[in-house]
Design a protein around this motif. Structure first.
Motif, PDB file in Angstrom:
ATOM      1  N   ARG A 421      43.439  42.840  42.434  1.00  0.00           N
ATOM      2  CA  ARG A 421      44.405  41.999  41.697  1.00  0.00           C
ATOM      3  C   ARG A 421      43.673  41.020  40.783  1.00  0.00           C
ATOM      4  NH1 ARG A 421      49.528  38.710  44.172  1.00  0.00           N
ATOM      5  NH2 ARG A 421      50.642  40.611  43.555  1.00  0.00           N
ATOM      6  N   ALA A 422      42.571  40.430  41.251  1.00  0.00           N
ATOM      7  CA  ALA A 422      41.827  39.487  40.412  1.00  0.00           C
ATOM      8  C   ALA A 422      41.325  40.181  39.144  1.00  0.00           C
ATOM      9  CB  ALA A 422      40.660  38.897  41.200  1.00  0.00           C
ATOM     10  N   ARG A 425      44.438  40.903  36.860  1.00  0.00           N
ATOM     11  CA  ARG A 425      44.942  39.670  36.254  1.00  0.00           C
ATOM     12  C   ARG A 425      43.976  39.133  35.215  1.00  0.00           C
ATOM     13  NH1 ARG A 425      47.917  36.218  41.159  1.00  0.00           N
ATOM     14  NH2 ARG A 425      49.832  37.481  41.147  1.00  0.00           N
ATOM     15  N   GLU A 426      42.689  39.300  35.440  1.00  0.00           N
ATOM     16  CA  GLU A 426      41.724  38.861  34.441  1.00  0.00           C
ATOM     17  C   GLU A 426      41.891  39.650  33.138  1.00  0.00           C
ATOM     18  OE1 GLU A 426      37.838  38.687  32.371  1.00  0.00           O
ATOM     19  OE2 GLU A 426      38.711  40.463  33.326  1.00  0.00           O
ATOM     20  N   GLY A 428      44.805  40.438  32.029  1.00  0.00           N
ATOM     21  CA  GLY A 428      46.114  40.065  31.502  1.00  0.00           C
ATOM     22  C   GLY A 428      47.278  40.774  32.163  1.00  0.00           C
ATOM     23  N   ASP A 430      48.910  42.669  36.117  1.00  0.00           N
ATOM     24  CA  ASP A 430      49.204  42.263  37.495  1.00  0.00           C
ATOM     25  C   ASP A 430      49.389  43.515  38.339  1.00  0.00           C
ATOM     26  OD1 ASP A 430      49.554  40.644  39.640  1.00  0.00           O
ATOM     27  OD2 ASP A 430      51.385  39.671  38.925  1.00  0.00           O
TER      28      ASP A 430
END
Length: 450
Positions: A421-422, A425-426, A428, A430
């Motif tokens: 997830r990180a 999300r990095e 942009g 999810d």
């Protein structure tokens, strides 16, 4: 109220300008009211005092038998009310006249007034003295006053009556416009001088990524704003220095931990029992993988790999081929071609973690890629027992494993989903998890098309 808020300015300059404009409007409204009230009082005094003087003088001359009104006399004596049925009466003048005349000892029965326009060809204008005629023309109207005496006859007077309040209103409006221009234009310039640097600061704060080599923000604007920008530049420098120190420390920790793990791997070769040796090797591999996950999660956001335009379909196919080569039950539907700007190595790692979880806990993984106008969805479906609904978000926390619904022998430190997830999300996007009605878990990776 919500409708007004929708149309209200959102910028600092706009809100200050609106506040000042509203305050000026209220102040000018109060000023208008005071001016109109004062003008009305002055107009009453200008009309009432001369009329009272003339009426008292006429009464004295009537009492002394000396009242001889000529054609140009200011006070006439009439047998009946000449303006009966007046529709344009000035009640305030009538009340003021009654009060003044009563104070002077004259008690009129009735007082009637009427405002009449003065025609340009009024014959009186030629018979009046030039100065009086000019005043009458400028006034535009005259006030006819009929005062009933105690004997029943009427004293009739005419007085100048200024035009309406239009000229005064126009003058006040022009003054207000000049005031607005004189105050709001410098105010808008000043707020722009403040809000411009603040917008630049906000934009830089949103763009800030550890390790970026952006130059410091230009320090401009008033002293307080320049001090804020300088503090942000210093803070960004300190954060960068701290993260660089953290990366050096993590590198040293990783090196120091990998060295004994490598030594252990060499030492276990001397273990004669093959089963024990395999278990030890598996434990060392698990420790090495956990160490890699911890270091990757800690370094995320400062990756040395730059974002590049990547064929997402080819990347997914490559990850699936790796699992199929190892004999894992991983299938992939036909993949459309779409290019996204991302870090390929990190994204491959995120997909590997998700597929690995699906294979471990669900026995197999089925992948599909769906291209939408604004995003791309990568769906990973397994056939496992799923996850309790109230724990779907908790599994993304580091070191969390939902053992109540998962196999106890699968191992792992609970970092795979957190790292995946990180990474997403990095980029942009999810990741979301959802239990399927027909059984199994569906993980969806959403990546924006930008």
């Amino acid at each position: 109220m919500n409708g007004l808020q929708r149309f209200a300015p959102r910028s600092l300059g706009g809100q200050i300008a609106l506040l000042i404009a509203a305050a000026l409007l209220i102040a000018q409204a109060i000023n208008f009211a005071i001016i109109f009230q004062g003008r009305r009082a002055v107009r009453l005094q200008v009309v009432v005092q001369p009329v009272v003087t003339r009426v008292i003088d006429a009464e004295e001359r009537i009492a002394g038998g000396r009242f001889r009104p000529g054609p140009r006399a200011r006070v006439r004596l009439e047998a009946a009310n000449p303006i009966a049925g007046s529709t344009s009466r000035e009640v305030a003048v009538e009340q003021a006249l009654r009060a003044e005349l009563t104070d002077a000892g004259f008690r009129p029965r009735s007082i009637v007034t009427q405002v009449q326009p003065i025609a340009a060809d009024d014959p009186r204008l030629t018979s009046l003295p030039p100065r009086q005629a000019r005043r009458l023309r400028r006034a535009g109207h005259e006030l006819v006053i009929a005062i009933e005496r105690p004997t029943g006859n009427w004293l009739v007077l005419r007085s100048f009556w200024p035009r309406g309040d239009g000229p005064l209103i126009a003058t006040l409006l022009i003054q207000t416009l000049i005031l607005y221009l004189a105050l709001l234009l410098p105010l808008l310039w000043a707020t722009r001088r403040i809000s411009g640097p603040l917008r630049s600061l906000a934009s830089a704060a949103r763009r800030f990524q550890p390790g970026d080599s952006e130059p410091p923000i230009e320090e401009r604007g008033p002293y307080d704003v320049r001090a804020l920008i300088a503090a942000f530049n210093q803070l960004r420098g300190r954060v960068g220095a701290m993260l660089e120190e953290k990366d050096r420390m993590l590198g040293a920790i990783g090196h120091d931990l990998r060295t004994p793990l490598a030594a252990l791997r060499v030492r276990i070769e001397s273990v004669e029992d093959e089963t024990d040796r395999a278990k030890m090797a598996e434990t060392i591999d698990e420790m090495s993988k956990t160490l890699d996950d911890i270091l990757s999660l800690a370094r995320l956001g400062r990756s040395s790999e730059p974002p590049v335009a990547t064929d997402l379909g080819a990347l997914v196919e490559a990850v699936v081929d790796d699992f199929q080569a190892l004999g894992a039950a991983v299938t992939l539907a036909e993949v459309p071609r779409v290019r996204l700007k991302l870090r390929p190595a990190l994204m491959r790692r995120a997909l590997r973690n998700l597929i690995d979880n699906a294979v471990k806990y669900g026995g197999r993984a089925e992948l599909s890629v769906v291209v939408r106008p604004a995003e791309v969805a990568i769906q990973i479906v397994d056939a496992g027992p799923g996850i309790p609904e109230d724990r779907l978000e908790h599994v993304f926390d580091p070191f969390v494993r939902i053992e109540g619904s998962r196999n106890r022998d699968t191992g792992g430190a609970g970092l795979g989903l957190a790292l995946a997830r990180a990474i997403v999300r990095e980029a942009g996007g999810d990741i979301g998890l959802e239990n399927r009605a027909e059984g199994g878990l569906e993980a969806t990776v959403l990546l924006p098309r930008r």
